[in-house]
Write an enzyme that holds these catalytic residues in place. Structure first.
Site, PDB file in Angstrom:
ATOM      1  N   LYS A  58     -28.546 -48.194  -6.638  1.00 41.26           N
ATOM      2  CA  LYS A  58     -27.284 -48.873  -6.303  1.00 41.26           C
ATOM      3  C   LYS A  58     -27.527 -50.370  -6.158  1.00 41.26           C
ATOM      4  O   LYS A  58     -26.720 -51.186  -6.592  1.00 41.26           O
ATOM      5  CB  LYS A  58     -26.684 -48.275  -5.018  1.00 41.26           C
ATOM      6  CG  LYS A  58     -26.056 -46.915  -5.271  1.00 41.26           C
ATOM      7  CD  LYS A  58     -25.690 -46.169  -3.998  1.00 41.26           C
ATOM      8  CE  LYS A  58     -25.252 -44.744  -4.371  1.00 41.26           C
ATOM      9  NZ  LYS A  58     -25.174 -43.832  -3.234  1.00 41.26           N
ATOM     10  N   GLN A 105     -25.644 -43.708   3.122  1.00 38.21           N
ATOM     11  CA  GLN A 105     -26.184 -42.721   2.181  1.00 38.21           C
ATOM     12  C   GLN A 105     -26.324 -41.360   2.878  1.00 38.21           C
ATOM     13  O   GLN A 105     -26.939 -41.264   3.936  1.00 38.21           O
ATOM     14  CB  GLN A 105     -27.549 -43.204   1.658  1.00 38.21           C
ATOM     15  CG  GLN A 105     -28.172 -42.299   0.632  1.00 38.21           C
ATOM     16  CD  GLN A 105     -27.422 -42.292  -0.705  1.00 38.21           C
ATOM     17  OE1 GLN A 105     -26.933 -43.322  -1.158  1.00 38.21           O
ATOM     18  NE2 GLN A 105     -27.320 -41.119  -1.311  1.00 38.21           N
ATOM     19  N   ASP A 138     -17.066 -46.276  -0.646  1.00 37.49           N
ATOM     20  CA  ASP A 138     -16.969 -44.942  -1.244  1.00 37.49           C
ATOM     21  C   ASP A 138     -15.538 -44.405  -1.209  1.00 37.49           C
ATOM     22  O   ASP A 138     -15.208 -43.473  -1.931  1.00 37.49           O
ATOM     23  CB  ASP A 138     -17.838 -43.955  -0.432  1.00 37.49           C
ATOM     24  CG  ASP A 138     -19.234 -43.816  -1.014  1.00 37.49           C
ATOM     25  OD1 ASP A 138     -19.412 -44.123  -2.201  1.00 37.49           O
ATOM     26  OD2 ASP A 138     -20.124 -43.386  -0.261  1.00 37.49           O
TER      27      ASP A 138
END
Ligand code: NAD
Length: 286
Positions: A52, A96, A119
């Site tokens: 990422k 995460q 997200d």
């Protein structure tokens, strides 16, 4: 059969972000910034986080990885999230998953501010999303919609089946397809005779998390098949999806492969979401 090439579409999405990042940087004196929290030593998660960061760099977004030790307490994690919620120069936050067992995902999903939730998956973000007022849309389902749009596949009026009802994929996928005027049926692990539904559908999005669950006989001729599934240990130890892709040629109209389908889109939309959140906070119209 048309192969819906997510790798190519993801590349296009990333290219489209570069001028937006440059414009933001020019106006704000800094690039959009994504902060990623990772707790513990799970090696696969560390690889995902590193990827990422590399993806952020590829479009000029800056990022910070906050690697917290496995023994981090819930209080320490919550304090970290709060400080990033309040930090002026942080536009996107991503925690995460999975977390070490002693930590609560529920608390994290209740704590990240929707205005910074890259997200789009916290409980508040999902509330805004299902009410039709998203800050950003959940990455994977939005990635699927972006692939369909790129190939000029209109879902309006289509009979769509979504296989899976998770908060991450299935439910928001059904919502986005409904908003785009498809007529949507959601199937799940308790659905009886799954193929009775999938065989009726013009479009099937499969997110069951079961390797090679569906094949040619489960789809209608000339339908469109999107495979969200991702499994590391397919035949020959290769990455595979929920669909037996090799059976589809000559039968369905279009399908996404694994790898190279939905997977690359998820990370491209994460970058896009970071950009959108940064622009919104700065009052910049994209
Ligand atoms: P999940 O395990 O949370 O949910 C799976 C869903 O599928 C559940 O709602 C369950 O009811 C349903 N299901 C399970 N077995 C079924 C069956 N036999 N028939 C019908 N429905 C069934 O998984 P998830 O997080 O939604 O992810 C689904 C898959 O997508 C996984 O393989 C995951 O690795 C993959 N995924 C890929 C990406 C990507 O970027 N490509 C992103 C997220 C998830």
């Amino acid at each position: 059969m048309l192969i819906l090439n997510g790798r190519e579409v993801a590349k296009e999405v990333r290219s489209s972000l570069i001028p937006r990042v440059e414009n933001f940087s020019r106006l704000q004196g800094r690039p959009p910034h994504l902060s990623v929290i990772i707790v513990g030593d799970d090696s696969a998660s560390h690889v995902y986080v590193k990827n990422k960061k590399i993806a952020c760099e590829s479009v000029g977004i800056s990022s910070t990885i906050h690697a917290l030790p496995a023994g981090t307490s819930q209080h320490e994690l919550n304090t970290k999230i709060q400080s990033l919620n309040n930090a002026e120069d942080v536009d996107g936050i991503l925690v995460q998953f999975p977390l070490p067992k002693h930590l609560s995902a529920d608390e994290v999903l209740s704590l990240v501010a929707p205005a910074k939730d890259a997200d789009g998956l916290t409980y508040a973000s999902l509330g805004y999303f299902f009410a039709g007022k998203p800050f950003v849309k959940p990455c994977t389902p939005e990635g699927v919609m972006t692939i369909l749009q790129r190939y000029r596949i209109s879902v309006e009026g289509l009979k769509a089946v979504v296989v899976g009802r998770s908060n991450i994929v299935g439910k928001p996928m059904a919502q986005l397809l409904t908003e785009a005027n498809a007529t949507v049926t959601v199937c799940h692990s308790k659905t009886k005779n799954l193929s009775d539904y999938t065989r009726q559908a013009d479009l099937v999005v499969v997110a069951a998390g079961k390797a090679r669950l569906l094949g040619k006989e489960d789809f209608k001729k000339d339908s469109i098949v999107v495979d969200v599934g991702m499994h590391r240990n397919g035949p020959g130890g290769k990455l595979c999806g929920d669909v037996r892709f090799e059976e589809l040629d000559g039968w369905v109209k279009a399908a996404t492969p694994v790898p190279g389908g939905v997977g690359p889109m998820t990370i491209a939309i994460l970058l896009q979401n970071t950009c959108i959140l940064a622009e919104k906070r700065a009052g910049i119209k994209s």
